[in-house]
Design an enzyme around this catalytic site. Structure first.
Site, short mmCIF file in Angstrom:
data_model
loop_
_atom_site.label_atom_id
_atom_site.label_comp_id
_atom_site.label_asym_id
_atom_site.label_seq_id
_atom_site.Cartn_x
_atom_site.Cartn_y
_atom_site.Cartn_z
N GLY A 171 2.29 4.32 6.40
CA GLY A 171 2.75 3.18 5.61
C GLY A 171 3.65 2.23 6.40
CB ALA A 197 3.84 6.68 2.22
CD GLU A 252 -1.16 2.16 5.41
OE1 GLU A 252 -0.24 2.92 5.03
OE2 GLU A 252 -2.31 2.22 4.97
CD GLU A 300 -1.84 7.05 7.04
OE1 GLU A 300 -2.32 7.04 8.19
OE2 GLU A 300 -1.24 6.09 6.55
#
Ligand code: CAA
Length: 261
Positions: free
Chosen positions: A112, A67, A115, A135
């Site tokens: 992300g 992300a 993911e 993260e």
């Protein structure tokens, strides 16, 4: 033809190829990328000529490095909650695509990015691919499914270790652990992914959706309910023209001609 700022989209016969295209940010997933992915995959889903998709990263370095940290850094907590940040990845992207699609992971798939790759029906990785949920090093935790999908893919020990240390997993380990279906040299990655997607695209589209739906059910429900879902979907397929054609073609020793009916 829609044009995108952060994606490159091409059709290769019945296969839609989508490339994340923010190489200057290692294809980090900001909200513009998410909205474009939702649009591009909705177009794939709606186009009856398109049967399978491949998602990969532009550039040789990254599939997606997570992300977008710069987008999140100053964002107030109330906004994350009010927007239910990351929920659209599930409701409008992962769950909205019934047709099969493959993630071709060409480098870093972190946070992300890992993911997103795990939202695919399966992953084909280059030998240079590296997966991780780093993260924790940012003082946060996964928010787009990493803790859940990684645990289901590789089991508790490796998922815990990766989330708690943020370490990366190389392509070989990812294959041995069941995170990826296959590892190929980087130079062949796109060809191999497109070839595999073309193979899937040549199947009955109804059977493709059905196979995807029932394997997905294995990760959502109990064995007993999953077995029931499998039988019901199997039974639905027996009502299709493609099933009559597929069985007749086998008996007549000829290739089947699918109608998607
Ligand atoms: N968000 C925003 N920008 C990113 C980014 C990210 N996730 N990852 C890399 N970039 C940017 C860098 O800031 C850099 O930009 P500038 O040139 O403007 O400084 C550019 O991409 C190139 O990156 P690096 O210079 O860092 O490249 P490197 O080869 O030295 O390192 C890397 C590569 C190890 C992947 C490193 O970039 C990195 O650690 N990236 C962050 C990985 C990460 O923490 N991901 C998790 C994000 S949080 C998340 O995803 C939450 C969630 O679960 C939803």
């Amino acid at each position: 033809e829609t044009s995108y700022e952060n994606l490159l989209v091409e059709q290769h016969g019945a296969v839609t190829l989508v490339r994340l295209n923010r190489p200057q940010a290692l294809n980090a997933l900001n909200s513009a990328v998410l909205e474009e992915l939702i649009t591009a995959f909705a177009a794939f889903e709606a186009d009856p000529t398109q049967r399978c998709a491949v998602l990969t990263g532009a550039g040789e370095k990254a599939f997606a490095a997570g992300a977008d940290i710069k987008e999140m850094a100053q964002k107030p907590a109330a906004d994350f909650y009010a927007e239910d940040t990351f929920s659209r990845w599930t409701s409008h992207f992962a769950k909205a695509v019934r047709k099969p699609w493959i993630a071709a992971v060409n480098g870093f798939a972190l946070g992300g990015g890992c993911e997103l790759a795990m939202m695919a029906d399966f992953i084909i990785a280059s030998d240079t691919a590296r997966f991780g949920q780093p993260e924790i090093k940012l003082g946060i935790a996964p928010g787009m499914g990493g803790s859940q999908r990684l645990a289901r893919a590789v089991g508790k020990a490796k998922a815990m270790e990766m989330c708690l240390t943020g370490r990366m997993m190389g392509a070989q380990e990812a294959e041995q652990s069941g995170l990826v279906a296959r590892v190929v040299p980087l130079a062949n990655l796109l060809d191999e992914a497109l070839k595999t997607a073309a193979e899937i695209a040549a199947m009955s589209p109804l059977a493709a959706i059905a196979n995807k739906e029932m394997v997905q059910a294995a990760f959502e429900t109990t064995l007993d309910q999953g077995l029931l879902i499998e039988r019901r979907i199997f039974q639905v397929l027996t009502a299709t023209q493609d099933r009559l054609e597929g069985m007749a073609a086998f008996i007549e020793k000829r290739p089947a001609v699918w109608q998607g009916k």
